[in-house]
Write an enzyme that holds these catalytic residues in place. Structure first.
Site, PDB file in Angstrom:
ATOM      1  N   GLY A   1       0.808  -1.214   0.000  1.00 45.81           N
ATOM      2  CA  GLY A   1       0.000   0.000   0.000  1.00 45.81           C
ATOM      3  C   GLY A   1       0.839   1.261   0.000  1.00 45.81           C
ATOM      4  O   GLY A   1       2.070   1.219   0.069  1.00 45.81           O
TER       5      GLY A   1
ATOM      6  N   GLU B   1      -1.016 -10.837   3.090  1.00 45.83           N
ATOM      7  CA  GLU B   1      -0.788 -10.011   4.272  1.00 45.83           C
ATOM      8  C   GLU B   1      -1.137 -10.787   5.535  1.00 45.83           C
ATOM      9  O   GLU B   1      -0.404 -10.748   6.524  1.00 45.83           O
ATOM     10  CB  GLU B   1      -1.635  -8.732   4.183  1.00 45.83           C
ATOM     11  CG  GLU B   1      -1.146  -7.756   3.124  1.00 45.83           C
ATOM     12  CD  GLU B   1      -2.083  -6.597   2.884  1.00 45.83           C
ATOM     13  OE1 GLU B   1      -1.675  -5.642   2.191  1.00 45.83           O
ATOM     14  OE2 GLU B   1      -3.229  -6.637   3.368  1.00 45.83           O
TER      15      GLU B   1
ATOM     16  N   GLY C   1      -7.039  -4.812   2.871  1.00 48.99           N
ATOM     17  CA  GLY C   1      -7.329  -5.450   1.597  1.00 48.99           C
ATOM     18  C   GLY C   1      -7.787  -4.514   0.503  1.00 48.99           C
ATOM     19  O   GLY C   1      -8.188  -4.962  -0.572  1.00 48.99           O
TER      20      GLY C   1
ATOM     21  N   ASP D   1       2.812  -3.057   8.194  1.00 50.78           N
ATOM     22  CA  ASP D   1       1.792  -2.940   7.146  1.00 50.78           C
ATOM     23  C   ASP D   1       0.813  -1.838   7.525  1.00 50.78           C
ATOM     24  O   ASP D   1       0.736  -1.414   8.686  1.00 50.78           O
ATOM     25  CB  ASP D   1       1.058  -4.277   6.986  1.00 50.78           C
ATOM     26  CG  ASP D   1       0.370  -4.412   5.622  1.00 50.78           C
ATOM     27  OD1 ASP D   1       0.419  -3.450   4.829  1.00 50.78           O
ATOM     28  OD2 ASP D   1      -0.207  -5.478   5.363  1.00 50.78           O
ATOM     29  N   GLY D   2       0.054  -1.391   6.562  1.00 56.25           N
ATOM     30  CA  GLY D   2      -0.937  -0.359   6.786  1.00 56.25           C
ATOM     31  C   GLY D   2      -2.301  -0.950   7.102  1.00 56.25           C
ATOM     32  O   GLY D   2      -2.450  -2.157   7.331  1.00 56.25           O
TER      33      GLY D   2
ATOM     34  N   GLY E   1      -5.952  -2.931  -1.293  1.00 55.48           N
ATOM     35  CA  GLY E   1      -5.035  -3.181  -2.397  1.00 55.48           C
ATOM     36  C   GLY E   1      -5.054  -4.615  -2.895  1.00 55.48           C
ATOM     37  O   GLY E   1      -4.209  -5.009  -3.699  1.00 55.48           O
TER      38      GLY E   1
END
Length: 218
Positions: free
Chosen positions: A29, A103, A95, A81-82, A97
């Site tokens: 992301g 992930e 999700g 992670d974002g 992306g």
């Protein structure tokens, strides 16, 4: 600060959680792209990375960071992670992306999950952002009907194929009061690979980008 500047501040702050000589789990992301760029400044201090998407893998390799296959890695100290949404309980929707399955796999292996995002992603109740569900293509219509029974309004994400060769249903109009139960119930539907609720395994640490810089919440 602009929203992008807040994302960048959070991404840079996340370097504090990267251990020397480790393999770093890397998500996907726009905020993670800032993290990858920041990670490149210390690439000689780490062994490499495990990535959750082909897009992130390309960016890592472009910076000269080795990307390992997760099957060849015993442990990951930290996964960065974002999130599309996150609550004070560290439950997330991810999700947007379309990389949710990989992930979730990398997050499951990691000892510590560091979520990086700007303050607009922090919410009191999950569900304003549509919940992505990765589905085996032949099960798309069946799963959509079952998601309606769970109270959602699923929409096929046209033209999107995941790195795993599957499709995405985005589920609108959910007020997710019990994310752990809903995550389990959706994953139990035949044909579902996984859904974008990260509640059973949420974040351990939130690095939140704000107009006053990055704030660490544990």
């Amino acid at each position: 600060m602009t929203q992008d500047e807040m994302k960048k501040a959070a991404a840079i702050k996340a370097l504090d959680f990267v251990q020397k000589d480790s393999i770093v789990g890397v998500g996907t992301g726009s905020t993670v792209n800032h993290f990858i760029d920041a990670l490149a400044t210390m690439k000689h201090d780490i062994e490499g990375a495990v990535s959750s998407s082909e897009e992130s893998s390309k960016r890592l390799r472009a910076h000269g960071i080795e990307v390992f296959d997760l099957n060849n890695v015993d442990a990951i100290d930290v996964y960065v992670d974002g999130a599309d949404e996150i609550t004070k309980h560290m439950h997330m929707i991810k999700g947007g992306g379309a990389a949710l399955t990989r992930e979730k796999i990398v997050a499951a292996v990691a000892k510590t999950f560091v979520c990086i995002c700007d303050e607009t992603k922090q919410v009191s109740v999950l569900g304003n952002f549509p919940l992505p569900v990765e589905v085996i293509p032949m099960a798309r219509s069946y799963v959509a009907r079952e998601l309606v029974k769970l109270g959602g309004d699923p929409s096929y994400r046209q033209g999107v194929v995941t790195d795993n060769g599957n499709v995405i249903l985005d589920v609108y109009n959910l007020d997710i009061i019990d994310p752990i139960t809903l995550e389990r119930d959706i994953n139990a539907l035949v044909g579902v690979v996984t859904n974008g609720l990260f509640a059973a395994r949420g974040a351990n640490i939130l690095v939140l980008g704000t107009p006053n810089g990055a704030k660490v919440i544990k």
